[in-house]
Structures are given as structure tokens and as C-alpha cells.
Design an enzyme around this catalytic site. Sequence first.
Site, short mmCIF file in Angstrom:
data_model
loop_
_atom_site.label_atom_id
_atom_site.label_comp_id
_atom_site.label_asym_id
_atom_site.label_seq_id
_atom_site.Cartn_x
_atom_site.Cartn_y
_atom_site.Cartn_z
CG ASP A 82 -2.11 0.85 1.06
OD1 ASP A 82 -2.30 1.35 -0.06
OD2 ASP A 82 -2.86 1.02 2.03
CB CYS B 296 -6.35 23.57 33.56
SG CYS B 296 -5.75 24.42 32.10
CB CYS C 167 -7.54 23.85 28.83
SG CYS C 167 -6.90 22.25 29.32
ZN LIG Z 1 -5.04 22.95 30.35
#
Ligand SMILES: [Zn+2]
Length: 669
Positions: A118, A414, A411
Site C-alpha cells: 500500500d 484546567c 482547556c
Molecule cells: Zn489545560
Amino acid sequence: MDEDRTIKKISELRKTIEYHNRRYYQQDAPEISDAEYDRLMRELQELETRYPDDDIDSSPTQRVGAAPLSKFSSFSHPSPMLSLANAFFEEEIFEFNNRLKRMASVDKISYVAEPKLDGLAVNLIYEKGIFTKGATRGDGATGEDITQNLKTISSLPLRMKKSAQAAIPDFVEIRGEVYMEKEPFEKLNRRRREDGEEPFANPRNAAAGSLRQLDSKITARRPLNIFLYGIGSIQGISFSTHWEILQALSGWGFPVNKLIEQAPGINTCIEYFKRIGDMRNTLPYDIDGVVLKVDSLALQNTLGNISRNPRWALACKFPAQQATTIIKEIIVQVGRMGTLTPVAVMEPVNVGGVMVSRATLHNEDEIRKKDIREGDTVVIQRAGDVIPEVVKVVDPDKKGRKKEFEMPDKCPECNSEVVKLEGEVAYRCVNLACPAQLKEHIRHFASRGALDIEGLGEKLSAQLFDAKLIADPADLYFLTKEKILELDRQADKSAQNLIDSIARAKNPPLDKFIYALGIRHVGERTAKLLAERFGSIENLMAAEMEDLTIINEIGPEIASSIVEFFHEPKNKAVMKKFANAGVIPQKKEISNNAPLAGKSFVFTGAMKSMGRNDAKDIVENLGGTVQSGVTKKTTYVVAGAEPGSKLDKAKKAGIKIISEAEFLKLIGK
Ligand SMILES: [Zn+2]
């Protein structure tokens, strides 16, 4: 040096370097160190600039890449590159054979059976034995001229070898497939992820992307390989069977797949198809089927072509390793460098014998392109051992689909700001104290290529982190058994084992320690270079930009990443903690006084007292080298239990064979 001697020296250097290229790339048995190889290459480059000659086109110095192109020029194939008809079921293979027997009025047809790689089909032109042009397949009539890029593939001879099988033709088109092996592919992707670049979806895409680079210096750094399996037009000599052609190619020094076999009838072909299918996942490269070709060239001629397919060849495809399932949700994971990666969590499903419940969605662009949403029914596939990916949504027009996926602007771990840096496709959490990143950091520190702390996997390091027992890798060294036992479900014995393996990691090899720190852009290879150059962690910490950029392979980007890392107050504190814990990485001192300096070892069979990797580390720490195969330069062959064919080879070559006990004595154990 006078001119005659210089010309002779140039020709000798070219031969020597090509020889070492073959040892390294084709036979996997290097005889000289990378440094020695680089020295030869530099010497040749220097001489060639001073004394340019006509043979420069086939010089190994051509393999390092040339000036970037603005675009590829097109290339007309002297004879068309046909595509193959496909078969998906066993019956179709029998039908193919019956059809050919009828057309040729014969009872039995002999074939050659080959694994179908491939990769990317290419056409190479050799004139009087010298590689002059190479192109992609394109539409079969016209492709793109990628000569410079093909030259960087180390296993491709730039000059054909003289051979007993066949004379060197005046002109020949040689057909083959450029591909990337699975392991180097994974490594390349790991590096790309660390550098914030988009990983390739599979080895085929990586090979295609690398081969179609306008800057051949980039191609030169990609681990590309090639197999040759046929010819187009040829002048000067002729053949009567396809098998003869393969023998000739091999004789001329081209890599030819060792799994290609002669198959005297269709039953042997079917048996081959099944056998290769069974070993598919154990091969170092991806294949998607086998190709059957009529062996007799006279018969091939009689059968001819139908539209763009030769009648005499068939691509028998393996069943795709695909499955259909439902996406339960799309989550976002945060990596060690803060990169946010969307991941599909799916109803578990069996794909080619492996249960799969997660698939990477790479990045936001990829999700948009395929329009993947939560609740969708999707087709997923595994190519080789690569992480599964979503191929497509089954019914994209279905009513009542959930809304489009959006990358979070905070995020998920956090809640800090997420940024997309210029020129990168990935989003990143910028918070240095992001728990997701810290956890990944600790996991990386303990991982196999780094400090290899046994028993400290992803789960346990996250558990220790969440329980606030550790906040960074240095805290590991202050753990006690009692503290670990406070965690849920921790057995006394496994807690003790973990403490023991952390204690064992107090004097790690310097290069592994540098790698383990997780400095951006510093992978295993760069860590090795740094360890060799600086000798101690203190020296590296004190290094300025100039001290770093003086090293050949270290550019300003890597250098500033290292300097910044050691200037960051948080990292300084962690380094201090390592010192307080008594973590002292071993300096790498390899001098000619090292007990095993100049000696090379080959290991065969199983050793009782240590694994193969441990043995390699010991030999290298004592200044010796470990080879994968027996050569003239092998000093010792160490024979463990049930040694392999290397032992016979060593006996024949008269190389000293020692037992495991003798080896232990030699290394002072
Ligand atoms: Zn973070």
C-alpha cells in the site's frame, strides 16, 4: 593531492558509501558508526565541489536533496503505467484463471504471486545503468517528475550493479512502489505531534506526502523505502518470463520483495493469498492484497490489455479491516505539549480481530472535512497497527443529527485559555501548570523510551497525581510505600515493586534522562546528541544558544527550546528536586580505553540473565557496538539458547563464538 589521485579517491569514496548504504538500508547490518559515515560523506562532498565530474548524477551525495522546486514538471511515461483489475472474492480469482485458460487455450497457467504494497507507484528511467529520471504514476500516461526526491531514497541504486543474470540495458523503465514502514511511520508521527504538526493519517499518506515535497531536503529526512517489481520498455536485452525479470532486478542491485514466489497453478495462488493474508499484521509494512501475474511474457503478450488493465494480472484484495459503529461522544484530550486532540468515543466494535472503542479525529479541520458528529453511525478502519480512524459517516443526510463539533475555547482540563499558534493546525492549552499536561509529562518520564519505570503506567501516574502525592516527575523519587498504599486498590507487593523500580531509575543513562525531561523538540535522537556533546546534565543546563547551534543537527528552534526550558523557574525547581533526591544521570564516556572499544557483537538466541536491549546497552556503555547481523567485522557472536542462523553464518565465517557465561565474564559480571 594531484588530480588523478583525487579522481580515484572520489570514485573510491562513492563505492565505499554505496556499500555502507546497502549494509545499512538493505541488509540491516551496518559496519560503521553514523559519525564515521558522515565523515566519509563530507569528504566526498568537499572533493566533488572542487573536482566536478560527469558521474556526479549517480554519486551518493545526490541523496541528501537539492534546491527546492517551485513546481513539478510533468513527465510522459515512455510506455503507459497500467492499473490492475481487482478481485475481492476467491471465486473471482478462479474465474480470472478460467478466463485466461480459455483465451490462451491451455490447461494450466503459471503465475508469479507478489504481496501488494500500500504505497505509491513510480516509474524509473535508467540509461546505460544510470538513474536519470523518475516520476509518479499520475494518470498512467503522464506523471510528475520527482527525480530529485527519488534520489534521496537510500535503498534505490543510482547506478545499476553489474550482474551475472543479465547485462545492463541501454534504456529501461523500472516500475516499483515507494512505501514507509510502520515503525518509522509511528516515530515520524510522534515527532510531528511533539512539534505541533499534523500527524499523517497512515503510512501511505506519509509516503505520498514525502514523495511529493517540492523541497527534496525534506524528503531526504523521511524514512522512505522502495520495492521494484517490473519493467516497462527496455532496449538492449530481452526476457522470457516475469520471474527472470525479478531475478535480473535483484541482480542489478534493486530491492525486490523477498515474499514474491512462483506459483505453478491457481491453487498455489490461492494458498499464497491466504498465507500472506495471515501474516499481514506481522509484516513491517502495510499490504492490502496480493498481485498475480502470468509468468510467461509471450502469454502476457497474447492476452494483451483490456481498456487500461492488463488481462494477465489481477490484484486480489484482502477484506478491509473496517467496521461500522456509533460515536457516543467526542471528547478532547490534552497532550504533554498542551495540544488538544479530539477523540471519538464509540460503541466497542471488532475491527480485524481487535476490539476498538476510540478513534483519533486528528484535529478540527479533519472533523469538518468528514462532517463527523456525536451520535453518527460511522465506518472505522485500522491500517496495520495504526490507531483506528473514522473513514466516513454512513448516512450524512439523516434527519435530526446533533450539531457540528466545535473545539472548546477553554482547556477541558484546567479551563485556561486555548490558542492556535500561527502555522499550526493544533490548538494548545497555554497553562504550564495544566494538570492534563503535567500528568502526560509524568507518564512520558516513566515511559519505555525514557526512564522505563516498570509498573508506572498511565492510570497509576494519574492516580498519584490526582491524590496530590506527586506534582512532577521529581516527586516520584520522594514516594514511599506507605503513601502509595493510601491509594485505592494498591496491593502491598505492587507498591513495593514500584518503589524498587523508581529506586533503580536513580542513575539513568544521560541521554534517556534528557529525553525523559520532555523538552519540546527534543526526541530520542536529539537527546543522544546532547548527551554525547555535553556529557553531564549540569553542562547541558548551562548551555547557551551558541553552544547548542554549533551541533550539526540542532537548529535555532531546538536550541531556543532547550535554553528556555532550563531558564523556566518551574523547571529549575524540578531540576533542583532531582538533585536533592540523589538522581544522578550517568555520564556517557566512550573513550578508546573503554573495555569493549572497537569490538562488535552479534547476539543470537535467548539469554538467561538479560534481555536483548539490556545486553545492547551494556556493550555500548563499555564502548562496543552491537550489530544485527554477522559481518566480516564482527568480533564476537554471543550464542544464547536456541541460536538462529546467525550461528551457522558465524561458524562459516570463522568468527569467534562465545556463550552467555563467557560474555558475562567479558563484561566483568
Ligand atoms: Zn489545560
